[in-house]
Motif scaffolding. Sequence first.
Motif, PDB file in Angstrom:
ATOM      1  N   ARG A 278      11.485  17.806 -17.925  1.00 20.70           N
ATOM      2  CA  ARG A 278      12.469  16.751 -18.181  1.00 20.70           C
ATOM      3  C   ARG A 278      11.832  15.403 -18.498  1.00 20.70           C
ATOM      4  NH1 ARG A 278      15.498  17.565 -12.780  1.00 20.70           N
ATOM      5  NH2 ARG A 278      16.038  19.754 -12.949  1.00 20.70           N
TER       6      ARG A 278
ATOM      7  N   ARG B 128      25.356  14.141 -15.291  1.00 22.63           N
ATOM      8  CA  ARG B 128      24.351  14.786 -16.140  1.00 22.63           C
ATOM      9  C   ARG B 128      23.140  13.900 -16.317  1.00 22.63           C
ATOM     10  NH1 ARG B 128      27.803  17.847 -20.551  1.00 22.63           N
ATOM     11  NH2 ARG B 128      28.321  19.590 -19.189  1.00 22.63           N
ATOM     12  N   GLU B 129      23.415  12.611 -16.506  1.00 22.94           N
ATOM     13  CA  GLU B 129      22.316  11.655 -16.650  1.00 22.94           C
ATOM     14  C   GLU B 129      21.397  11.757 -15.435  1.00 22.94           C
ATOM     15  OE1 GLU B 129      20.689   9.406 -18.194  1.00 22.94           O
ATOM     16  OE2 GLU B 129      20.205   7.731 -16.889  1.00 22.94           O
ATOM     17  N   ILE B 130      21.985  11.916 -14.253  1.00 25.12           N
ATOM     18  CA  ILE B 130      21.170  12.011 -13.043  1.00 25.12           C
ATOM     19  C   ILE B 130      20.491  13.377 -12.962  1.00 25.12           C
ATOM     20  CG2 ILE B 130      21.177  11.744 -10.541  1.00 25.12           C
ATOM     21  CD1 ILE B 130      23.764  10.194 -10.782  1.00 25.12           C
ATOM     22  N   LEU B 131      21.230  14.408 -13.316  1.00 23.18           N
ATOM     23  CA  LEU B 131      20.695  15.759 -13.141  1.00 23.18           C
ATOM     24  C   LEU B 131      19.541  16.085 -14.086  1.00 23.18           C
ATOM     25  CD1 LEU B 131      23.790  18.010 -12.390  1.00 23.18           C
ATOM     26  CD2 LEU B 131      22.251  16.854 -10.822  1.00 23.18           C
ATOM     27  N   VAL B 132      19.489  15.452 -15.253  1.00 20.66           N
ATOM     28  CA  VAL B 132      18.368  15.745 -16.148  1.00 20.66           C
ATOM     29  C   VAL B 132      17.179  14.830 -15.893  1.00 20.66           C
ATOM     30  CG1 VAL B 132      19.758  16.725 -18.010  1.00 20.66           C
ATOM     31  CG2 VAL B 132      19.228  14.303 -18.046  1.00 20.66           C
ATOM     32  N   SER B 133      17.284  13.960 -14.906  1.00 20.79           N
ATOM     33  CA  SER B 133      16.154  13.101 -14.571  1.00 20.79           C
ATOM     34  C   SER B 133      15.121  13.930 -13.798  1.00 20.79           C
ATOM     35  CB  SER B 133      16.637  11.930 -13.722  1.00 20.79           C
ATOM     36  OG  SER B 133      16.861  12.366 -12.400  1.00 20.79           O
ATOM     37  N   PRO B 134      13.895  13.415 -13.693  1.00 16.53           N
ATOM     38  CA  PRO B 134      12.874  14.209 -12.992  1.00 16.53           C
ATOM     39  C   PRO B 134      13.025  14.209 -11.468  1.00 16.53           C
ATOM     40  CG  PRO B 134      11.884  12.420 -14.297  1.00 16.53           C
ATOM     41  CD  PRO B 134      13.333  12.191 -14.270  1.00 16.53           C
ATOM     42  N   LEU B 135      14.128  13.685 -10.957  1.00 15.19           N
ATOM     43  CA  LEU B 135      14.281  13.634  -9.497  1.00 15.19           C
ATOM     44  C   LEU B 135      14.771  14.973  -8.955  1.00 15.19           C
ATOM     45  CD1 LEU B 135      16.106  10.230  -8.959  1.00 15.19           C
ATOM     46  CD2 LEU B 135      13.695  10.734  -8.633  1.00 15.19           C
TER      47      LEU B 135
ATOM     48  N   TYR C 297      13.401   7.609 -13.760  1.00 12.93           N
ATOM     49  CA  TYR C 297      12.359   8.343 -14.469  1.00 12.93           C
ATOM     50  C   TYR C 297      10.954   7.855 -14.121  1.00 12.93           C
ATOM     51  CZ  TYR C 297      15.377  11.137 -17.459  1.00 12.93           C
ATOM     52  OH  TYR C 297      16.281  12.051 -17.919  1.00 12.93           O
TER      53      TYR C 297
ATOM     54  N   ILE D  84      19.733   4.925  -7.147  1.00 13.00           N
ATOM     55  CA  ILE D  84      21.042   5.539  -6.914  1.00 13.00           C
ATOM     56  C   ILE D  84      21.801   4.753  -5.845  1.00 13.00           C
ATOM     57  CG2 ILE D  84      22.180   7.643  -6.120  1.00 13.00           C
ATOM     58  CD1 ILE D  84      19.771   9.148  -7.431  1.00 13.00           C
TER      59      ILE D  84
ATOM     60  N   HIS E 122      34.427  18.330 -16.965  1.00 16.50           N
ATOM     61  CA  HIS E 122      34.452  17.423 -18.105  1.00 16.50           C
ATOM     62  C   HIS E 122      35.739  17.464 -18.911  1.00 16.50           C
ATOM     63  CE1 HIS E 122      30.795  15.381 -18.108  1.00 16.50           C
ATOM     64  NE2 HIS E 122      30.136  16.467 -17.856  1.00 16.50           N
TER      65      HIS E 122
ATOM     66  N   ARG F  34      16.992  17.335  -6.479  1.00 11.76           N
ATOM     67  CA  ARG F  34      18.382  17.173  -6.033  1.00 11.76           C
ATOM     68  C   ARG F  34      18.477  16.487  -4.672  1.00 11.76           C
ATOM     69  NH1 ARG F  34      21.236  20.884  -9.580  1.00 11.76           N
ATOM     70  NH2 ARG F  34      20.170  20.296 -11.458  1.00 11.76           N
TER      71      ARG F  34
ATOM     72  N   ARG G 116      31.065  13.321 -12.017  1.00 11.19           N
ATOM     73  CA  ARG G 116      31.159  14.632 -12.639  1.00 11.19           C
ATOM     74  C   ARG G 116      32.135  14.568 -13.812  1.00 11.19           C
ATOM     75  NH1 ARG G 116      32.176  18.313  -8.210  1.00 11.19           N
ATOM     76  NH2 ARG G 116      34.317  17.699  -8.493  1.00 11.19           N
ATOM     77  N   GLU G 117      33.251  13.892 -13.564  1.00  8.54           N
ATOM     78  CA  GLU G 117      34.309  13.828 -14.563  1.00  8.54           C
ATOM     79  C   GLU G 117      33.882  13.030 -15.797  1.00  8.54           C
ATOM     80  OE1 GLU G 117      38.224  15.480 -14.721  1.00  8.54           O
ATOM     81  OE2 GLU G 117      36.598  15.648 -13.290  1.00  8.54           O
ATOM     82  N   PHE G 118      33.134  11.947 -15.579  1.00 11.81           N
ATOM     83  CA  PHE G 118      32.789  11.084 -16.704  1.00 11.81           C
ATOM     84  C   PHE G 118      31.359  11.261 -17.180  1.00 11.81           C
ATOM     85  CE2 PHE G 118      36.552   9.256 -14.909  1.00 11.81           C
ATOM     86  CZ  PHE G 118      37.307   9.022 -16.044  1.00 11.81           C
ATOM     87  N   GLY G 119      30.738  12.341 -16.765  1.00 10.24           N
ATOM     88  CA  GLY G 119      29.474  12.713 -17.377  1.00 10.24           C
ATOM     89  C   GLY G 119      28.225  12.063 -16.809  1.00 10.24           C
ATOM     90  N   PHE G 120      28.394  11.063 -15.944  1.00 12.61           N
ATOM     91  CA  PHE G 120      27.191  10.378 -15.470  1.00 12.61           C
ATOM     92  C   PHE G 120      26.311  11.304 -14.637  1.00 12.61           C
ATOM     93  CE2 PHE G 120      24.618   7.389 -13.011  1.00 12.61           C
ATOM     94  CZ  PHE G 120      24.193   6.563 -14.029  1.00 12.61           C
TER      95      PHE G 120
END
Lengths: 298, 327
Positions: free
Chosen positions: B78, A129-136, B107, A42, B325, A138, A123-127
């Motif tokens: 996940r 989500r890519e971070i939030l669904v990772s196993p990391l 990941y 990140i 979004h 918050r 947030r606006e361009f969706g990236f």
Amino acid sequence: MTDSATQQPAKPQSPVPVPVPVSVPFEMTSGLRLQLAGVYAIWLREVKRAVRDRGQLIGGVSRPLLWVIIMGIGLNPYFRGEVYGEVRFVVPYTYLQFIFPAVILLNILYTSVQSAVSTIWDREFGFLREILVSPLPRATILLGKVLGGTTVALFHGSLVLVLARFADITLTPLDIVHGLAIMFMLAFALTSLGVVIANRVRSFEGFGVFANAVILPLYFTSSSIFPLDPSLTSAQTKVVYPEWLVIVVEFNPLTYAVDSLRGAFIHFYQFDPKLGPIVLVIMAAIFFSIALRDFQKA
Amino acid sequence: MTMTPAVEITDVTKRYGRTVALGGVSFDVRPNELFALLGPNGAGKTTLLHILCTILRPDGGTARINGVDVVRDPRKARRDLGVVFQEPSLDDRLTLYENLNFHGLVYGVPKAQREQRIEEMLALVELSEWRERLVRTLSSGMKRRLEIARALVHQSRILILDEPTVGLDAQSRERLWEYVHRLRTEKDLTVIVTTHYIEEVERCDRVCVIDRGAILAQDTPAALKEQHGQELIRVTTREIATAAEIAASYPDGTVHKDTEVVIKSQGDAFMEAFLTRYGGRIRRLAVEEPSLESVFLSLTGRGLRDQAAGARELTYEFGKRGGEHTK
């Protein structure tokens, strides 16, 4: 998204699929190593994006030039031994030297708060989500983000150091290390603040206005461009300046950050030298905690 | 022998204020299955997927991924998931490689395997030669393919695709599906896909028809057609009177355009009887296979691409997400 781009991949496709090398299954890293890798990923992304953003770099260079070369040099002759009413005070530095550490603060302030734009962007361009669904977790994500912003802000702050000779400041390596440590804490605290603001502002347009409404008042009331003079007692200060202004300046945490930076670069403190780092650490802790709380709700 | 289902959804509910987005949805997805969620916009497909991806908490019920509860242990759940969201989620200021590398790092793909895995996935979606390009220079079809590649970098076992073909031209859509089918055979993946394009679910193993937050039917495409679809016979007669006679003798027959009549078929014996009776008096006869479109129509009472309603529901969806979004 343009039409020309859509037509690009009109490459004829071979009917027979190309054989693909197949990797053998492997162990995934987890625990602390995963956290470190996550923070690194990140952080790296933030830094890369900043490096590729020319506009930000131009701002980072032009701002100190304006403040040091034009404002600083312009006001320099009017600063020394000025008479305010009945009180005359002599300061042991020139206006250029005085303003120099504050310009570092200004550059860090702008860049840190700007780096929060990337949060809105994600947030606006969706990236996001890519971070939030990772196993990391918050906290790791936020730490990476804040450290990334901090690094960029630290770099922009360091750009000002190049102008040190114009301000007649000689920097020893020790001064620089000391200064960088203060700058790091400051950048960390302010980037966290930027994320806190970004979580509350939902649009780019709103952020620009809001950021300026935060940055400039904070900067002007941080004893950055005029001193609450050390040779005056608090009662005397209130004679020279209106009381409300003195109170605002004393309550502005950045006043102590500027003081610390002055201590590092021109060896001059208005307050107790320990006060600056303490205020900065508290600021960083509070803003980071708020940002984390917001982030965990997101 | 009972296998652990790849995805196990039990009585999941979700409300947004007074709107019920999901009203007690249950289904299992078997390992290596290609499972489609079919429904109009606003049916609750995306809500369901967001619960699976752990970015939305269900109000009730449980969802498990390879036996891991998504609410109790979201981070473990996940790990097995590869997700391609409806809205693009690439960083378009990074290169293709950088996007995939970021994903691998986040990941926990070890360095040695990361490089290899990235090359492999880029080759799989035929984007290897674009490796060092910035993502913003790609077409939307290529971006989708890249997102699929990315979702697989971390050896995910379940691939979730939310409306993967929306906004793509016919050629890109076709190609994307080719990749999905190929992946499933080569990588032993479970694939869950949502769509509102009926023709796309024909090749899926099982279809779950969902509307207004409830499951209406769930079976293989063939079984669905058999149960809910109807084979129709379209007959063009030589004379208007014959058409009227046919329509009168079959209660569900309907007359279109004077000499054209549509009746429901009831198997081979029916066909034979029909032909001996009317064979000499008809000009043309066509048997229409049941389509999933007609299945959907009979299940929900409305067409899938009810665009007027869709747009409004999209706006509601947008509001529910808190204006997030903007598209």
